[in-house]
Design a protein around this motif. Sequence first.
Motif, PDB file in Angstrom:
ATOM      1  N   PHE A 110       0.763  -1.140  -0.099  1.00 33.19           N
ATOM      2  CA  PHE A 110      -0.165  -0.063   0.066  1.00 33.19           C
ATOM      3  C   PHE A 110       0.545   1.088  -0.057  1.00 33.19           C
ATOM      4  N   ASP A 111       0.330   2.207  -0.675  1.00 32.26           N
ATOM      5  CA  ASP A 111       0.792   3.518  -0.382  1.00 32.26           C
ATOM      6  C   ASP A 111      -0.217   4.695   0.545  1.00 32.26           C
ATOM      7  N   ALA A 112       0.264   4.828   1.626  1.00 29.58           N
ATOM      8  CA  ALA A 112      -0.635   5.681   2.464  1.00 29.58           C
ATOM      9  C   ALA A 112       0.111   6.273   3.776  1.00 29.58           C
ATOM     10  N   ASP A 113       0.010   7.202   4.270  1.00 26.29           N
ATOM     11  CA  ASP A 113       0.510   8.077   5.062  1.00 26.29           C
ATOM     12  C   ASP A 113      -0.015   7.573   6.613  1.00 26.29           C
ATOM     13  N   LEU A 114       0.533   6.568   7.172  1.00 22.30           N
ATOM     14  CA  LEU A 114      -0.034   5.949   8.212  1.00 22.30           C
ATOM     15  C   LEU A 114       0.089   6.853   9.529  1.00 22.30           C
ATOM     16  N   THR A 115       1.305   7.691   9.427  1.00 20.65           N
ATOM     17  CA  THR A 115       1.510   8.739  10.495  1.00 20.65           C
ATOM     18  C   THR A 115       0.260   9.595  10.658  1.00 20.65           C
ATOM     19  N   ARG A 116      -0.758   9.719   9.761  1.00 22.95           N
ATOM     20  CA  ARG A 116      -1.949  10.374  10.027  1.00 22.95           C
ATOM     21  C   ARG A 116      -2.999   9.449  10.850  1.00 22.95           C
ATOM     22  N   PRO A 118      -3.778   8.863  14.127  1.00 19.31           N
ATOM     23  CA  PRO A 118      -4.233   9.426  15.151  1.00 19.31           C
ATOM     24  C   PRO A 118      -5.143  10.767  14.805  1.00 19.31           C
ATOM     25  N   ALA A 119      -4.847  11.457  13.883  1.00 25.78           N
ATOM     26  CA  ALA A 119      -5.675  12.550  13.204  1.00 25.78           C
ATOM     27  C   ALA A 119      -6.945  11.933  12.732  1.00 25.78           C
ATOM     28  N   LEU A 120      -6.931  10.933  12.062  1.00 23.66           N
ATOM     29  CA  LEU A 120      -8.040  10.278  11.126  1.00 23.66           C
ATOM     30  C   LEU A 120      -9.001   9.559  12.123  1.00 23.66           C
ATOM     31  N   SER A 121      -8.442   9.002  13.244  1.00 25.33           N
ATOM     32  CA  SER A 121      -9.294   8.327  14.317  1.00 25.33           C
ATOM     33  C   SER A 121      -9.369   9.002  15.651  1.00 25.33           C
ATOM     34  N   ASP A 125     -13.545   4.790  16.645  1.00 21.47           N
ATOM     35  CA  ASP A 125     -13.055   3.764  17.000  1.00 21.47           C
ATOM     36  C   ASP A 125     -12.040   3.002  16.397  1.00 21.47           C
ATOM     37  N   GLY A 126     -11.950   3.212  15.273  1.00 23.47           N
ATOM     38  CA  GLY A 126     -10.815   2.701  14.160  1.00 23.47           C
ATOM     39  C   GLY A 126     -11.070   3.004  12.542  1.00 23.47           C
ATOM     40  N   LEU A 127     -10.361   2.522  11.994  1.00 20.07           N
ATOM     41  CA  LEU A 127     -10.098   2.767  10.618  1.00 20.07           C
ATOM     42  C   LEU A 127     -10.325   1.609   9.749  1.00 20.07           C
ATOM     43  N   PHE A 211     -16.320   3.562  12.597  1.00 18.22           N
ATOM     44  CA  PHE A 211     -15.148   3.275  11.955  1.00 18.22           C
ATOM     45  C   PHE A 211     -15.396   4.243  10.558  1.00 18.22           C
ATOM     46  N   ARG A 212     -14.310   4.739  10.455  1.00  9.96           N
ATOM     47  CA  ARG A 212     -14.063   5.701   9.312  1.00  9.96           C
ATOM     48  C   ARG A 212     -13.324   4.679   8.062  1.00  9.96           C
TER      49      ARG A 212
END
Length: 331
Positions: A110-116, A118-121, A125-127, A211-212
């Motif tokens: 995958f290509d995704a910015d996983l450092t985000r 905390p902000a996305l969740s 309760d989860g992603l 969940f988002r």
Amino acid sequence: MKILLPVAGKGTRLRPHTHTKAKSLVHVAGKTVLEHIISRLVPLGASEFLFITDENGGQVREFMSSTFPELACRYLVQKERRGPAHAVSLAAPHVGPGEDLLIVFNDTIFDADLTRIPALSADCDGLIYSKEVEDYQRFGVNVVRDGVIVDMVEKPETLISKLAQVGLYYLKDGRDFMRYLEETIRLGETVKGEYYLPAVFMRMIRDGRRFRAPEIDAWLDCGTPETLLSTNSYLLAREHHIDGEVVDSVLIPPVHVEKGAVVRGCILGPNVSIAAGSLVESSILKNSIVNGNSHVSNIVLHDSILGDSVHLIGSTRKMNIGDHSLLEMQG
């Protein structure tokens, strides 16, 4: 955070390359699939990596010890084939109260910015990471309303959503998730005799968990020879190096030649990767992957994957062809 990687699948769609190795250790664009994935996860600073393995677990352990010796890893063996959710459940004793959990399946890079994360969740309760696809009938999809998942449908026949689940899941409370997972297994909620994660997530959603479904930038399938070559092309376009020895050869970018590989008298590219220990000479290759310690000589190849320690030796031809001749040499 703990990161859970189920790597116990047989990889039957990638045979013969997975007859003797774990599917996560197949090469693409100069690295194993697993190395591509782990490199994307290291910045998260996880306290432990939990691997669910099969009888090839020793290969994964050896690879991680040599390539990522600084990471804390635990290896758990799935002895029964009871589905992906059952594989995930084996890690339950090692996820403590308050620990967040990232689950990463290894069929895709995958290509995704996983450092985000905390902000996305922050307000959920989860992603359940997703990617919009046109052939939605092939996947499990997330149905989203007001930014929150309200339903999941496996391989829908009619258009209800194009947001395919990509096998990347974040749980803010990993222990809570494991409780729901264990309840789903206890109640025997299977599909064709196997346990899957959507049943777990739907149980949580019905109980009010939110969940988002953030979209990843790229979803790179490594599950079949055709998609492996496509992923090889995608990754090489973004990063490729000539670290090996290249003599009297023409390279048409992108081409990746690992340190310890030798290329002599060839035309390579585009989209070719040559692994360490391999010798490729007097050959023409395009859109192909050559794994480690192989010898390729006097061959024209395209759209090909060669495993480890392959010897592929062709021959040159001498011809005396008269005027107005037509020769079609299929191969």
